[in-house]
Design a protein around this motif. Structure first.
Motif, PDB file in Angstrom:
ATOM      1  N   ARG A 106       0.635  -0.887   0.164  1.00 26.56           N
ATOM      2  CA  ARG A 106      -0.130  -0.066   0.220  1.00 26.56           C
ATOM      3  C   ARG A 106       0.524   1.534  -0.098  1.00 26.56           C
ATOM      4  NH1 ARG A 106      -4.971   2.145   4.088  1.00 26.56           N
ATOM      5  NH2 ARG A 106      -4.583   4.214   3.311  1.00 26.56           N
ATOM      6  N   ASP A 124       1.179   6.756  -1.059  1.00 20.89           N
ATOM      7  CA  ASP A 124      -0.032   5.556  -0.712  1.00 20.89           C
ATOM      8  C   ASP A 124      -0.520   5.597  -1.711  1.00 20.89           C
ATOM      9  OD1 ASP A 124      -2.116   4.063   0.094  1.00 20.89           O
ATOM     10  OD2 ASP A 124      -3.068   6.320   1.622  1.00 20.89           O
ATOM     11  N   ARG A 151       4.404   2.550   9.704  1.00 21.31           N
ATOM     12  CA  ARG A 151       3.670   3.681  10.725  1.00 21.31           C
ATOM     13  C   ARG A 151       5.291   4.452  10.677  1.00 21.31           C
ATOM     14  NH1 ARG A 151       2.429   3.910  16.951  1.00 21.31           N
ATOM     15  NH2 ARG A 151       2.991   5.641  16.787  1.00 21.31           N
ATOM     16  N   SER A 173      -2.183   7.647  14.662  1.00 22.88           N
ATOM     17  CA  SER A 173      -3.205   8.499  13.716  1.00 22.88           C
ATOM     18  C   SER A 173      -3.339   7.660  12.686  1.00 22.88           C
ATOM     19  CB  SER A 173      -4.248   9.144  13.722  1.00 22.88           C
ATOM     20  OG  SER A 173      -3.236   9.723  13.217  1.00 22.88           O
ATOM     21  N   GLU A 175      -3.436   5.424   8.875  1.00 22.72           N
ATOM     22  CA  GLU A 175      -4.193   4.317   8.798  1.00 22.72           C
ATOM     23  C   GLU A 175      -3.036   2.975   8.321  1.00 22.72           C
ATOM     24  OE1 GLU A 175      -7.432   2.362   5.323  1.00 22.72           O
ATOM     25  OE2 GLU A 175      -7.325   4.630   5.950  1.00 22.72           O
ATOM     26  N   ASP A 177      -1.217  -0.260   7.348  1.00 24.00           N
ATOM     27  CA  ASP A 177      -0.684  -1.469   6.072  1.00 24.00           C
ATOM     28  C   ASP A 177      -0.728  -2.647   7.385  1.00 24.00           C
ATOM     29  OD1 ASP A 177      -0.675  -3.074   4.054  1.00 24.00           O
ATOM     30  OD2 ASP A 177       1.003  -2.533   3.031  1.00 24.00           O
ATOM     31  N   GLY A 181      -6.939  -6.265   7.686  1.00 26.07           N
ATOM     32  CA  GLY A 181      -7.801  -5.915   9.374  1.00 26.07           C
ATOM     33  C   GLY A 181      -6.866  -6.687  10.532  1.00 26.07           C
TER      34      GLY A 181
END
Length: 186
Positions: A106, A124, A151, A173, A175, A177, A181
């Motif tokens: 990602r 991204d 991150r 905060s 998002e 990869d 999930g």
């Protein structure tokens, strides 16, 4: 009359040879092996270097001169196709180097040299947005690497007059990869 026919035939033969030579030249110079979003092969007759593999082993990012300049390419090993990288790939006067991929590919981090200025760029693939990360640094940057979850980014910086390791935390905060999930096991 025979002399005229020989001269006419010779002129047309030369013209035909010139046309065929021009056609062969145009075909040889056309970038026929850089088909985006269609089947293609990873290796080509061009220089392909600096490969980076995503953590899940599906994507390879690499630098190639397939477009007559050093650009970043992303290849899906599973589907065997090149993937477009809008707003990052093929920027005029920009040269990409040192790609690194997050776990699912990602996030891509790389160095982009634009008119001699080296920028640490995070891309991204979901938002298709490149972000320059080193605008506050006074020194040079090189050899970036992104963590599997996207991150953290580590790179070398010359901000203190020597090459030092810098760690950039994109924050809690951001998002992450993560596959399906589920956080990557430590």
């Amino acid at each position: 009359m025979r002399k005229f026919l020989i001269k006419w035939w010779l002129q047309h033969w030369i013209f035909l040879c010139l046309c065929l030579g021009l056609l062969v030249f145009v075909m040889a110079c056309s970038p026929s092996d850089r088909l985006m979003s269609s089947p293609g092969s990873l290796n080509s007759r061009y220089t392909d270097e600096q490969p980076a593999l995503s953590g899940n082993g599906r994507y390879v990012a690499f630098i190639s001169n397939r477009d007559s300049s050093r650009n970043l390419f992303l290849y899906d090993l599973q589907e065997q196709v090149f993937l477009p990288i809008p707003r990052l790939q093929n920027r005029p006067d920009a040269i990409a180097q040192s790609p690194s991929l997050s776990y699912t590919g990602r996030y891509i981090v790389c160095i982009v040299s634009d008119r001699g200025k080296l920028d640490l760029v995070l891309y991204d693939r979901v938002t298709q947005h490149p972000q320059v990360l080193n605008q506050w640094y006074q020194g040079w940057v090189r050899n970036p690497n992104i963590s599997p979850d996207g991150r953290y980014i580590v790179f070398e910086s010359s901000v203190h007059g020597q090459w030092d390791i810098e760690v950039l935390d994109r924050g809690s905060s951001v998002e992450l990869d993560i596959p399906d999930g589920v956080p990557i096991s430590q």
